[in-house]
Design a protein around this motif. Structure first.
Motif, PDB file in Angstrom:
ATOM      1  N   ALA A 168      29.032 -47.870  57.078  1.00  0.00           N
ATOM      2  CA  ALA A 168      30.175 -48.652  57.800  1.00  0.00           C
ATOM      3  C   ALA A 168      29.673 -50.069  58.266  1.00  0.00           C
ATOM      4  CB  ALA A 168      31.192 -47.694  58.461  1.00  0.00           C
ATOM      5  N   GLY A 176      26.518 -51.739  55.516  1.00  0.00           N
ATOM      6  CA  GLY A 176      26.625 -51.581  54.127  1.00  0.00           C
ATOM      7  C   GLY A 176      25.721 -50.148  53.534  1.00  0.00           C
ATOM      8  N   TYR A 177      26.104 -49.749  52.497  1.00  0.00           N
ATOM      9  CA  TYR A 177      25.221 -48.877  52.060  1.00  0.00           C
ATOM     10  C   TYR A 177      24.019 -49.220  51.573  1.00  0.00           C
ATOM     11  CZ  TYR A 177      23.485 -45.519  48.524  1.00  0.00           C
ATOM     12  OH  TYR A 177      22.718 -44.330  48.130  1.00  0.00           O
ATOM     13  N   LEU A 200      36.390 -47.929  55.990  1.00  0.00           N
ATOM     14  CA  LEU A 200      35.224 -48.940  55.776  1.00  0.00           C
ATOM     15  C   LEU A 200      34.492 -48.408  54.762  1.00  0.00           C
ATOM     16  CD1 LEU A 200      34.880 -50.677  59.150  1.00  0.00           C
ATOM     17  CD2 LEU A 200      36.261 -51.451  57.199  1.00  0.00           C
ATOM     18  N   LEU A 201      33.828 -47.203  54.953  1.00  0.00           N
ATOM     19  CA  LEU A 201      33.053 -46.546  53.879  1.00  0.00           C
ATOM     20  C   LEU A 201      33.575 -46.485  52.451  1.00  0.00           C
ATOM     21  CD1 LEU A 201      30.215 -45.326  53.215  1.00  0.00           C
ATOM     22  CD2 LEU A 201      31.222 -43.138  54.056  1.00  0.00           C
ATOM     23  N   GLN A 218      33.842 -49.880  50.783  1.00  0.00           N
ATOM     24  CA  GLN A 218      32.334 -50.020  50.384  1.00  0.00           C
ATOM     25  C   GLN A 218      32.280 -49.319  49.046  1.00  0.00           C
ATOM     26  OE1 GLN A 218      29.383 -50.112  52.927  1.00  0.00           O
ATOM     27  NE2 GLN A 218      30.815 -50.797  54.780  1.00  0.00           N
ATOM     28  N   THR A 233      32.988 -50.472  45.561  1.00  0.00           N
ATOM     29  CA  THR A 233      32.061 -51.287  44.756  1.00  0.00           C
ATOM     30  C   THR A 233      30.574 -50.835  44.359  1.00  0.00           C
ATOM     31  OG1 THR A 233      31.182 -52.118  46.658  1.00  0.00           O
ATOM     32  CG2 THR A 233      33.086 -53.147  46.134  1.00  0.00           C
ATOM     33  N   SER A 288      40.327 -54.118  57.864  1.00  0.00           N
ATOM     34  CA  SER A 288      39.117 -54.514  57.598  1.00  0.00           C
ATOM     35  C   SER A 288      38.836 -55.981  57.947  1.00  0.00           C
ATOM     36  CB  SER A 288      38.558 -54.277  56.292  1.00  0.00           C
ATOM     37  OG  SER A 288      38.871 -54.838  55.199  1.00  0.00           O
TER      38      SER A 288
END
Length: 175
Positions: free
Chosen positions: A24, A27-28, A105-106, A109, A112, A164
């Protein structure tokens, strides 16, 4: 043996919690299993003892986040008077957004990320939420239950964006 299994499950949950925070925040794609391990106060190889890849860790984290939503909604469905069901579900989701912001938030993300397994987990998670809400709305006799379910989910997505981006005015309504 039960003690070892319990400890393993606890450690696995700690790794997932650390991953949710790291994914989160960073970003991954920028996050690493080394960073997750650091956050969980363990070695990186220990992360791989439970999760073969970073993607497998993401999948586990997403499943946890959807399970939390579904569990919360089920509690509301089984305890709320029918005339208050929708408002109680909204309140439950708002509480999740407050208490588990990083999970939301995860999920945002993950929408996408085009990897097949991630897309599949996201699809299943949203299907489960949709099915749960729709069935509950139908059960209590809410008119146009399918449309109301769609609007409920759309409101949730707007809540996510509002949170967010720190734009609470997106959620203002006329009384």
């Amino acid at each position: 043996m039960a003690k070892a299994t319990s400890t393993s499950i606890n450690r696995q949950n700690e790794i997932i919690s650390a991953a949710i925070e790291v994914f989160a925040e960073m970003g991954y794609y920028r996050a690493t299993t080394a960073k997750v391990a650091e956050r969980a106060n363990i070695s990186q190889p220990y992360v791989f003892r439970f999760f073969a890849t970073k993607e497998a860790l993401l999948v586990a984290a997403l499943k946890v986040s959807f399970a939390r939503i579904l569990e919360s909604f089920q509690q509301v469905i089984h305890s709320s008077p029918s005339e208050q069901l929708e408002q109680e579900l909204i309140a439950a989701y708002s509480q999740i957004m407050t208490d588990y912001r990083n999970e939301i938030l995860l999920q945002m993300q993950a929408q996408t990320i085009g990897e097949d397994v991630v897309v599949s987990v996201m699809q299943q998670g949203f299907r489960d939420v949709h099915t749960t809400v729709y069935a509950a709305f139908r059960q209590v006799g809410i008119e146009h239950a399918l449309e109301r379910t769609m609007l409920f989910l759309a409101r949730g997505m707007l809540c996510n964006i509002s949170m967010s981006l720190d734009l609470p005015e997106l959620m203002e309504i006329d009384e």
